[in-house]
Design an enzyme around this catalytic site. Structure first.
Site, mmCIF file in Angstrom:
data_model
loop_
_atom_site.group_PDB
_atom_site.id
_atom_site.type_symbol
_atom_site.label_atom_id
_atom_site.label_comp_id
_atom_site.label_asym_id
_atom_site.label_seq_id
_atom_site.Cartn_x
_atom_site.Cartn_y
_atom_site.Cartn_z
ATOM 1 C CG ASP A 182 4.299 -7.393 -0.676
ATOM 2 O OD1 ASP A 182 4.824 -6.348 -0.628
ATOM 3 O OD2 ASP A 182 3.240 -7.906 -0.650
ATOM 4 C CG ASP A 202 -0.113 -2.152 -1.882
ATOM 5 O OD1 ASP A 202 0.892 -2.194 -2.129
ATOM 6 O OD2 ASP A 202 -0.600 -3.046 -0.715
#
Length: 574
Positions: free
Chosen positions: A174, A249
């Site tokens: 991430d 996302d």
């Protein structure tokens, strides 16, 4: 004066006869000596399929929920269908904002009392490979801000060795807290220059310990190059990772599917996703709340056909039979796992009526997806002539119904529902491609704030921007010939207005186009890339009505409420 140009400037899908918008955005690969470039195709020849804990359990998965998920994946047919990895997302690392005395990441033993080695062994004993999560920052992403969870920045080699000791085969990596540990450093969405270096360190560290699969989860944020150009992760992750997140996302709701697919369109057209380097649309929302079952089906069908990894992320103890049937659809899984690895491309967006996407398969078949934008029950009629096809045998991938030697396929769908087809025994049209005539936008009539500006990727070095965001800011193109009320136009345009989650972004810009002063027709223009001065979508097909027979037709482009895209030129068949 209009300029003549060959129709071959449009993207013609090789050997398939498909017409679609191309883009002038070019790929930028890392040096061929990079370890991942040598490994990636064999490591991920087809998109990954598996399970990730995040959408079901956020950053609070546990040993118990993980065992339950693994058991259901094995016993309920998911493993047999191809979902063969299990991955714990955020939540496995301790929340004490420190490493252990040896500098290693500590396991959150409150959630995983037996540790990661034990969970890895449990997953592999059930037939799954094992994956974990970390972050290319000082802290990892977390539901608490600032995060109390350590990231891997500066510890790449040590963390890669730890992951290898857990028998990890796949890391999701991430992008939080790259600049510090305060809440303001949580999730930066601004263009940066350090992405290849920061993510590349972990890429090399993983390769050195034999971990071959890496997802760069960088949310589709632009990288700023030394010359100021902005490029996306589909370009800078080549040779660095086996997959990359193409957008921010996913979250519940159809608008997130819309946002992500509009960001996937230029990646598919530019051929920067394929074997060894797949664009990841993010975790599947199938089985979760927020979308109708028809919307979930369309979401799955697009992810499958655009060759995104298919990663289940829902509570498998509570999934409905309808959602389970979507996830286990053999025909769509076969399209997703096709060895050619080529994503479907947008052929045409019929205003806000329906989309038509298509792409080649390894054996010469064609995958076709049409889906509704109106959110009403209606019939969609797919004309195979729009795909360059005279006739084909058809398999409906939702119903299993088949037809032979047909040139159209019609079906009633619910709101945001889809037609998913596989065409075989295809007979292509032999009609020669027509010649297009172009009118450059900077030769049109500009009003209000609309302005001619520099565009190095445009046909004459200029385009017209600042159309819309006020009723008087318009672009008018005159002297378009027509022989009937409806005419197909081809737009070269720029839309680099990349949007992110949780702010209502759709990653398209809407133009209201009036023909001969008639009622405005809404036309959606998806993203063309990241750079307003270079990334031009070419040959975008727009059908408009209201033309008169003759050569004096005009179109006026506006949008009183928001900006339209920038326009390079408009093409037509004379």
């Amino acid at each position: 004066m209009p300029l003549s140009s060959s129709f071959s400037r449009l993207s013609v899908l090789a050997a398939a006869g498909l017409l679609g918008a191309a883009s002038s955005a070019s790929a930028t690969a890392l040096p061929s000596s990079h370890l991942y470039e040598r490994q990636s195709v064999s490591a991920l020849p087809t998109p990954g399929m598996g399970f990730n804990t995040y959408n079901a359990y956020a950053c609070s998965p546990s040993e118990s929920t993980s065992h339950t998920s693994i058991d259901h994946l094995q016993s309920d047919g998911y493993l047999a269908a191809g979902y063969n990895f299990f991955q714990v997302d955020c939540g496995w690392v301790s929340r004490n904002a420190q490493r252990d005395s040896s500098g290693n990441l500590e396991t959150n033993t409150d959630r995983f009392p037996s540790g990661m080695s034990a969970l890895s062994q449990y997953a592999t004993s059930k037939g799954f490979s094992f994956g974990l999560y970390s972050d290319a920052g000082y802290r990892a992403c977390d539901t608490q801000s600032p995060s109390p969870v350590m990231g891997s920045l500066g510890y790449e080699a040590q963390d890669a060795a730890l992951l290898q000791s857990y028998n990890v085969s796949y890391l999701k990596y991430d992008n939080c807290y790259a600049d510090g540990t305060s809440g303001n450093d949580n999730a930066p969405k601004n263009p940066r220059t350090d992405f290849p270096t920061r993510f590349g360190k972990m890429s090399s560290a993983l390769a050195n310990v034999g971990i071959k699969k890496l997802l760069v989860c960088q949310w589709g944020v632009a990288q700023k190059q030394s010359d100021g150009r902005l490029i996306g992760p589909s370009q800078w992750t080549q040779g660095l990772s086996t997959s990359f997140r193409l957008a921010d996302d996913i979250a519940s709701g159809w608008i997130n599917v819309q946002r992500i697919l509009n960001q996937a369109i230029p990646i598919a057209l530019n051929k920067t996703s394929g074997p060894g380097h797949f664009a990841d649309g993010d975790l599947l929302e199938v089985g979760n709340s927020g979308m109708t079952i028809d919307e979930q089906a369309t979401h799955f069908a697009y992810w499958a056909m655009v060759k995104s990894p298919l990663v289940i992320s829902t509570d498998l103890t509570a999934i409905s039979s309808a959602a389970k049937a979507i996830l286990l659809n053999k025909g769509l899984i076969a399209v997703n796992q096709d060895s050619l690895g080529e994503p479907v491309k947008l052929i045409e967006r019929r205003s806000y009526n329906y989309d038509l996407h298509a792409g080649k398969l390894a054996n010469g078949d064609m995958a076709v997806l049409a889906f509704d934008w109106t959110n009403t029950q209606r019939t969609i009629n797919v004309q195979f002539g729009d795909l360059g096809v005279v006739s084909a045998d058809v398999t409906d991938l939702w119903s299993g119904a088949t037809q032979t030697g047909v040139s159209t396929y019609s079906k009633q769908v619910n709101g945001h529902g889809s037609i998913a087809l596989r065409l075989s025994n295809i007979k292509y049209t032999s009609t020669a491609a027509p010649t297009l005539t172009y009118i450059n936008a900077d030769k049109g009539v500009l009003a209000g704030a609309a302005v001619v500006q520099s565009c190095s990727g445009c046909s004459d070095g200029h385009d017209v921007g600042f159309v819309g965001n006020g009723a008087g800011n318009t672009l008018t193109i005159n002297n378009i010939p027509a022989t009937s009320s409806e005419k197909l136009l081809y737009f070269d345009y720029v839309n680099a207005d990349v949007g992110f989650s949780f702010v209502g972004a759709t990653n398209d810009r809407v133009a209201q186009i009036s023909v001969n002063g008639g009622s405005a027709q809404n036309v959606s223009f998806p993203l063309s890339g990241y750079d307003w001065g270079r990334d031009v979508a070419k040959g975008y097909r727009v059908r408009l009505t209201g033309f008169n027979s003759g050569t004096t037709n005009s179109i006026t482009i506006s949008n009183p409420n928001a900006y339209a895209p920038d326009f390079d030129r408009i093409g037509y068949v004379a």
